[in-house]
Design an enzyme around this catalytic site. Structure first.
Site, PDB file in Angstrom:
ATOM      1  N   LYS A 222      13.865 -17.093 -20.275  1.00 46.83           N
ATOM      2  CA  LYS A 222      14.011 -17.848 -19.544  1.00 46.83           C
ATOM      3  C   LYS A 222      14.390 -19.156 -20.442  1.00 46.83           C
ATOM      4  CE  LYS A 222      12.399 -16.841 -15.054  1.00 46.83           C
ATOM      5  NZ  LYS A 222      13.551 -16.375 -13.647  1.00 46.83           N
TER       6      LYS A 222
ATOM      7  N   ASP B 185       2.292 -12.645 -18.836  1.00 49.68           N
ATOM      8  CA  ASP B 185       3.724 -13.398 -19.112  1.00 49.68           C
ATOM      9  C   ASP B 185       3.859 -14.758 -18.263  1.00 49.68           C
ATOM     10  OD1 ASP B 185       6.340 -13.068 -17.915  1.00 49.68           O
ATOM     11  OD2 ASP B 185       6.781 -11.137 -16.649  1.00 49.68           O
TER      12      ASP B 185
ATOM     13  N   PHE C   3       5.322 -10.535 -10.440  1.00 51.55           N
ATOM     14  CA  PHE C   3       7.243 -10.357 -10.392  1.00 51.55           C
ATOM     15  C   PHE C   3       7.351 -10.418 -12.283  1.00 51.55           C
ATOM     16  CE2 PHE C   3      11.388 -11.106 -11.565  1.00 51.55           C
ATOM     17  CZ  PHE C   3      12.510 -10.007 -10.085  1.00 51.55           C
TER      18      PHE C   3
HETATM   19  C1  LIG Z   1       7.063 -14.305 -14.551  1.00 54.77           C
HETATM   20  C2  LIG Z   1       9.061 -13.424 -14.996  1.00 54.77           C
HETATM   21  N1  LIG Z   1       8.604 -12.669 -15.641  1.00 54.77           N
HETATM   22  C3  LIG Z   1       9.756 -12.014 -16.292  1.00 54.77           C
HETATM   23  C4  LIG Z   1      11.002 -12.120 -15.286  1.00 54.77           C
HETATM   24  C5  LIG Z   1      12.463 -11.458 -15.421  1.00 54.77           C
HETATM   25  O1  LIG Z   1      13.284 -12.088 -16.129  1.00 54.77           O
HETATM   26  P1  LIG Z   1      14.631 -11.584 -16.534  1.00 54.77           P
HETATM   27  O2  LIG Z   1      15.265 -12.196 -14.565  1.00 54.77           O
HETATM   28  O3  LIG Z   1      15.366 -12.396 -17.302  1.00 54.77           O
HETATM   29  O4  LIG Z   1      14.426 -10.742 -16.186  1.00 54.77           O
HETATM   30  C6  LIG Z   1      11.464 -13.554 -14.097  1.00 54.77           C
HETATM   31  C7  LIG Z   1      12.370 -14.270 -13.523  1.00 54.77           C
HETATM   32  O5  LIG Z   1      12.344 -14.576 -12.743  1.00 54.77           O
HETATM   33  C8  LIG Z   1       9.712 -13.453 -14.119  1.00 54.77           C
HETATM   34  O6  LIG Z   1       9.517 -15.166 -13.808  1.00 54.77           O
END
Ligand SMILES: Cc1ncc(COP(=O)(O)O)c(C=O)c1O
Length: 447
Positions: free
Chosen positions: A249, A220, A135
């Site tokens: 986050k 990520d 994700f």
């Molecule tokens: C690992 C990871 N990358 C990217 C995102 C996307 O972040 P956002 O919701 O701020 O766009 C999330 C969101 O849960 C995430 O857990």
């Protein structure tokens, strides 16, 4: 709720009402949400992981207020500001030596979009590899790296050249990289969907394979970063030196939208290689003073309050308290985690009668059994937690790192109470499950 149903997302309203989660939240404090009744609920969603330093941390609030008070020369656009420069300096000082520049952003998905663009432009190659079940966000680029059909379906065609490899499978990664056209492998060190930990040696091997193939490694750390796993960045557990690191986050204490990509100097300088290319990537609000000030306060709080070590210690305690459930209860198949990123996985019980109840519940909606745990946790124990993804019986916790040890112990005891009942009173729960399943749409607010 009336306004939500009329103008926002009535399907989310249905889910919230069906589960009985439709409280009027009037406040938040530390690791808790406060309902209009005045009762505190232990918040294990943590706003999908943004509240590492706790809700409304006074230092983060004060930093944002100070910027407003100072009426800074925010967002000059063709100009520079002090706060985002200091934030870049401070983040890079805490990151591995492989990164040397920062691209500001406003969210996790935006950070991932930037990483995709920088990787392609830096290598001149088209393909991006990602892991199954990954994700990375829900805008079109990051959605193209999403390993879950529930999110992708209906939004195609997605970005060409994006291909999934099984998480943990070095050989599959090697085969794809050998084609010589891969710009980057984008990977969460620990996958948020399901809280999947990498097999031993996998991430280090992936880094070596990428290097050999001339592809960039993108970690990520949007969910795992900022102390969540007991290290400032999760990649420290494996000594990784990636080319790009995505953050978001928890970075701004849950107060102001923020994102950032830390990028190797070499990749950065290839992409932004002349004045005419200086603004080829960016975002209007990226690097704004409110977000940077909140982020700098967050870094300070993490260190002053020893929250990273605390995440490691409390995470270990939570595992110690909850791992024995695997042996005690047939329905618990696994308990796993790193720091305060934790999950419990459920599977069908033994015995024909109980197994058929499980199957009935799961037929109503796959993954529904876990709601038989989250609902009583909420109503009877005032603990608010989430399922870790669509159609999976995994419950996940991302508490604030400031959470009290007593609350971790209370959660573990409450969990055992509801798991024991879920295992021993299957028919009553099945009734609940079938009713709920009929009312609920597949999917939901699961991250
Ligand atoms: C690992 C990871 N990358 C990217 C995102 C996307 O972040 P956002 O919701 O701020 O766009 C999330 C969101 O849960 C995430 O857990």
């Amino acid at each position: 709720m009336t306004l939500n149903d009329r103008y926002l997302n009535p399907q989310v309203g249905r889910i919230v009402r069906t589960l009985g989660f439709d409280k009027t939240w009037v406040g938040g404090e530390g690791a808790h949400l406060i309902a209009s009744s005045g009762q505190h609920y232990l918040d294990l969603f943590g706003g999908y992981g943004v509240f590492a330093i706790g809700r409304w941390h006074p230092q983060a609030v004060a930093a944002v207020e100070a910027v407003m008070e100072a009426r800074t020369g925010n967002l000059p656009q063709l100009g520079v500001t002090l706060l985002s420069g200091v934030l870049a300096e401070q983040l890079l000082a805490r990151a591995p030596g492989s990164v040397g520049a920062m691209v500001p952003a406003n969210s996790g998905t935006e950070a991932v979009e930037a990483a995709i663009k920088v990787s392609r432009a830096a290598t001149g190659r088209p393909r991006i590899l990602y892991a199954e079940h990954a994700f990375h966000g829900l805008t079109l680029g990051s959605l193209s790296l999403n390993g879950n059909a529930e999110f992708r379906d209906g939004f195609g065609p997605l970005l060409p050249g994006c291909d999934a490899v099984p998480f943990g499978d070095q050989d599959a990664l090697r085969r794809e990289l050998e084609r010589g056209d891969v710009a980057a492998f984008v990977v969460e060190p620990i996958q948020g969907k399901g809280v999947n930990l990498p097999p031993a040696g996998y991430l280090q091997a992936a880094q070596g394979l990428c290097k050999d193939a001339g592809a960039l490694l993108v970690c990520d750390e949007v969910q795992t970063g900022l102390g969540r796993t007991g290290r400032f960045l999760a990649l420290e557990h494996w000594g990784l030196q990636p080319d790009l690191i995505c953050l978001s986050k928890a970075l701004s204490g849950g107060l102001v939208p923020i994102g950032a990509v830390l990028v190797s100097r070499a990749a950065f300088d290839t992409v932004f290689d002349g004045m005419e290319r200086a603004v080829r990537h960016g975002s209007t609000f990226g690097g704004n003073d409110l977000a940077a000030a909140a982020a700098l306060a967050t870094l300070r709080v993490l260190e002053e309050e020893g929250l990273i070590e605390r995440a490691e210690r409390l995470g270990r305690l939570l595992l110690e308290l909850t791992r024995p459930l695997v042996d005690r209860y047939e329905v618990v198949t696994d308990v796993r985690g790193q720091g305060l990123m934790w999950a419990i996985e459920m599977g069908p019980p033994g015995g024909r009668a109980r197994r058929s109840v499980w199957k009935a519940v799961e037929r109503a909606q796959p993954g529904l059994f876990s709601q038989l745990i989250t609902v009583p946790l909420f109503h009877e124990h005032r603990i608010f937690c989430q399922v870790a993804g669509h159609r999976m019986n995994v419950i996940k916790a991302l508490p604030a790192l400031v959470v009290e040890e007593s609350e971790i112990r209370r959660f573990a005891a409450a969990l055992e109470d509801v798991v024991a009942r879920a295992e021993h009173v299957p028919s009553a729960l099945a009734r609940f499950g079938l009713q709920t399943g009929r009312r609920m749409l597949a999917g939901g607010a699961q991250r």
